[in-house]
Design a protein around this motif. Structure first.
Motif, PDB file in Angstrom:
ATOM      1  N   MET A  32       0.825  -1.197   0.000  1.00  0.00           N
ATOM      2  CA  MET A  32       0.000   0.000   0.000  1.00  0.00           C
ATOM      3  C   MET A  32       0.856   1.243   0.000  1.00  0.00           C
ATOM      4  N   ALA A  33       0.296   2.324  -0.508  1.00  0.00           N
ATOM      5  CA  ALA A  33       0.972   3.614  -0.494  1.00  0.00           C
ATOM      6  C   ALA A  33      -0.065   4.694  -0.233  1.00  0.00           C
ATOM      7  N   GLU A  34       0.410   5.787   0.332  1.00  0.00           N
ATOM      8  CA  GLU A  34      -0.469   6.922   0.617  1.00  0.00           C
ATOM      9  C   GLU A  34      -0.014   8.125  -0.192  1.00  0.00           C
ATOM     10  N   GLY A  35      -0.980   8.814  -0.784  1.00  0.00           N
ATOM     11  CA  GLY A  35      -0.668  10.027  -1.531  1.00  0.00           C
ATOM     12  C   GLY A  35      -1.403  11.210  -0.941  1.00  0.00           C
ATOM     13  N   PHE A  36      -0.783  12.367  -1.021  1.00  0.00           N
ATOM     14  CA  PHE A  36      -1.372  13.568  -0.448  1.00  0.00           C
ATOM     15  C   PHE A  36      -1.176  14.721  -1.421  1.00  0.00           C
ATOM     16  N   ASN A  37      -2.240  15.447  -1.653  1.00  0.00           N
ATOM     17  CA  ASN A  37      -2.156  16.627  -2.513  1.00  0.00           C
ATOM     18  C   ASN A  37      -2.448  17.864  -1.671  1.00  0.00           C
ATOM     19  N   THR A  45      -5.289   6.509  -0.475  1.00  0.00           N
ATOM     20  CA  THR A  45      -4.481   5.316  -0.248  1.00  0.00           C
ATOM     21  C   THR A  45      -4.764   4.338  -1.377  1.00  0.00           C
ATOM     22  N   VAL A  46      -3.727   3.641  -1.804  1.00  0.00           N
ATOM     23  CA  VAL A  46      -3.887   2.629  -2.841  1.00  0.00           C
ATOM     24  C   VAL A  46      -3.255   1.330  -2.349  1.00  0.00           C
ATOM     25  N   HIS A  47      -4.014   0.250  -2.443  1.00  0.00           N
ATOM     26  CA  HIS A  47      -3.524  -1.086  -2.138  1.00  0.00           C
ATOM     27  C   HIS A  47      -3.506  -1.876  -3.440  1.00  0.00           C
ATOM     28  N   LYS A  59      -7.307  -1.639  -4.723  1.00  0.00           N
ATOM     29  CA  LYS A  59      -8.328  -0.944  -3.928  1.00  0.00           C
ATOM     30  C   LYS A  59      -7.809   0.452  -3.607  1.00  0.00           C
ATOM     31  N   PHE A  60      -8.746   1.387  -3.500  1.00  0.00           N
ATOM     32  CA  PHE A  60      -8.332   2.722  -3.088  1.00  0.00           C
ATOM     33  C   PHE A  60      -9.234   3.231  -1.979  1.00  0.00           C
ATOM     34  N   GLY A  61      -8.726   4.170  -1.228  1.00  0.00           N
ATOM     35  CA  GLY A  61      -9.509   4.787  -0.172  1.00  0.00           C
ATOM     36  C   GLY A  61      -9.067   6.230   0.005  1.00  0.00           C
ATOM     37  N   GLY A  62      -9.593   6.865   1.028  1.00  0.00           N
ATOM     38  CA  GLY A  62      -9.207   8.246   1.300  1.00  0.00           C
ATOM     39  C   GLY A  62     -10.353   9.205   1.103  1.00  0.00           C
ATOM     40  N   THR A 144       0.143   7.651  -6.597  1.00  0.00           N
ATOM     41  CA  THR A 144       0.135   6.753  -5.448  1.00  0.00           C
ATOM     42  C   THR A 144       0.310   5.304  -5.906  1.00  0.00           C
ATOM     43  N   LEU A 145      -0.297   4.973  -7.038  1.00  0.00           N
ATOM     44  CA  LEU A 145      -0.082   3.639  -7.610  1.00  0.00           C
ATOM     45  C   LEU A 145       1.402   3.443  -7.931  1.00  0.00           C
ATOM     46  N   GLU A 146       2.013   4.474  -8.471  1.00  0.00           N
ATOM     47  CA  GLU A 146       3.445   4.405  -8.773  1.00  0.00           C
ATOM     48  C   GLU A 146       4.260   4.157  -7.507  1.00  0.00           C
ATOM     49  N   GLN A 147       3.850   4.782  -6.410  1.00  0.00           N
ATOM     50  CA  GLN A 147       4.531   4.561  -5.137  1.00  0.00           C
ATOM     51  C   GLN A 147       4.404   3.106  -4.702  1.00  0.00           C
ATOM     52  N   CYS A 148       3.258   2.489  -5.005  1.00  0.00           N
ATOM     53  CA  CYS A 148       3.078   1.070  -4.696  1.00  0.00           C
ATOM     54  C   CYS A 148       4.110   0.237  -5.459  1.00  0.00           C
ATOM     55  N   PHE A 149       4.360   0.601  -6.712  1.00  0.00           N
ATOM     56  CA  PHE A 149       5.341  -0.134  -7.520  1.00  0.00           C
ATOM     57  C   PHE A 149       6.735   0.004  -6.912  1.00  0.00           C
ATOM     58  N   GLU A 150       7.040   1.211  -6.423  1.00  0.00           N
ATOM     59  CA  GLU A 150       8.348   1.423  -5.768  1.00  0.00           C
ATOM     60  C   GLU A 150       8.439   0.563  -4.525  1.00  0.00           C
ATOM     61  N   GLU A 151       7.326   0.469  -3.822  1.00  0.00           N
ATOM     62  CA  GLU A 151       7.257  -0.370  -2.636  1.00  0.00           C
ATOM     63  C   GLU A 151       7.561  -1.829  -2.995  1.00  0.00           C
ATOM     64  N   LEU A 152       6.976  -2.283  -4.111  1.00  0.00           N
ATOM     65  CA  LEU A 152       7.203  -3.656  -4.582  1.00  0.00           C
ATOM     66  C   LEU A 152       8.666  -3.865  -4.935  1.00  0.00           C
ATOM     67  N   ASP A 153       9.245  -2.878  -5.616  1.00  0.00           N
ATOM     68  CA  ASP A 153      10.640  -2.989  -6.050  1.00  0.00           C
ATOM     69  C   ASP A 153      11.578  -3.075  -4.852  1.00  0.00           C
TER      70      ASP A 153
END
Ligand code: ZN
Length: 155
Positions: A32-37, A45-47, A59-62, A144-153
């Protein structure tokens, strides 16, 4: 052009009122990752759950404005079931769409091989480029989805 804009407004409102894939996934196996604007106060949040290089669940929330939540909802519908590389291409295409000057978009929807090809309902968001302050709302879920990919990497 106004008829098309009405349709686009409908699509955005529909995703805002009836968000698709809202919620969370268990981590792990999901990341999961959290994005803020800060410009608008949107928080997303994106899972994602990835198996064998394929995004099997998103899934997304926020909370936030209609643009940020509708865009995140659309993002989940188009990336579910896609490979990581396909999803990365979509992020690239979407960000391109959000940065291209409006005048070049007029005929774009019918062209195959254009940056917007395959984005479907997402084209509804291209009107947002006329309001630069809202672009960060529209791209929040994608970043935020991109941040999830970084998390995976980093795993
Ligand atoms: Zn916003």
């Amino acid at each position: 052009m106004s008829g098309l804009e009405d349709l686009y407004r409908e699509i955005i409102l529909d995703h805002y009122r009836n968000p698709r894939n809202q919620g969370e996934l268990e981590t792990p196996p999901a990341v999961m990752a959290e994005g803020f604007n800060p410009l608008c106060g949107d928080e997303v949040t994106v899972h994602i759950h990835v198996e064998d290089g394929v995004i099997v669940d998103v899934k997304f929330g926020g909370h936030g404005c209609s643009i940020s939540l509708a865009s995140a909802s659309m993002m989940t519908t188009v990336t579910t079931g896609k490979s990581l590389s396909e999803a990365k291409d979509m992020i690239y295409s979407f960000k391109q769409m959000m940065s291209i000057h409006e005048g070049r978009l007029e005929e774009g929807s019918e062209e195959t091989g254009s940056p917007m090809a395959g984005l479907g309902d997402l084209q509804a968001l291209q009107g947002v480029v006329k309001f630069p302050v809202r672009i960060k709302c529209a791209t929040l879920g994608w970043n935020t989805l991109e941040q999830c990919f970084e998390e995976l990497d980093s795993q």
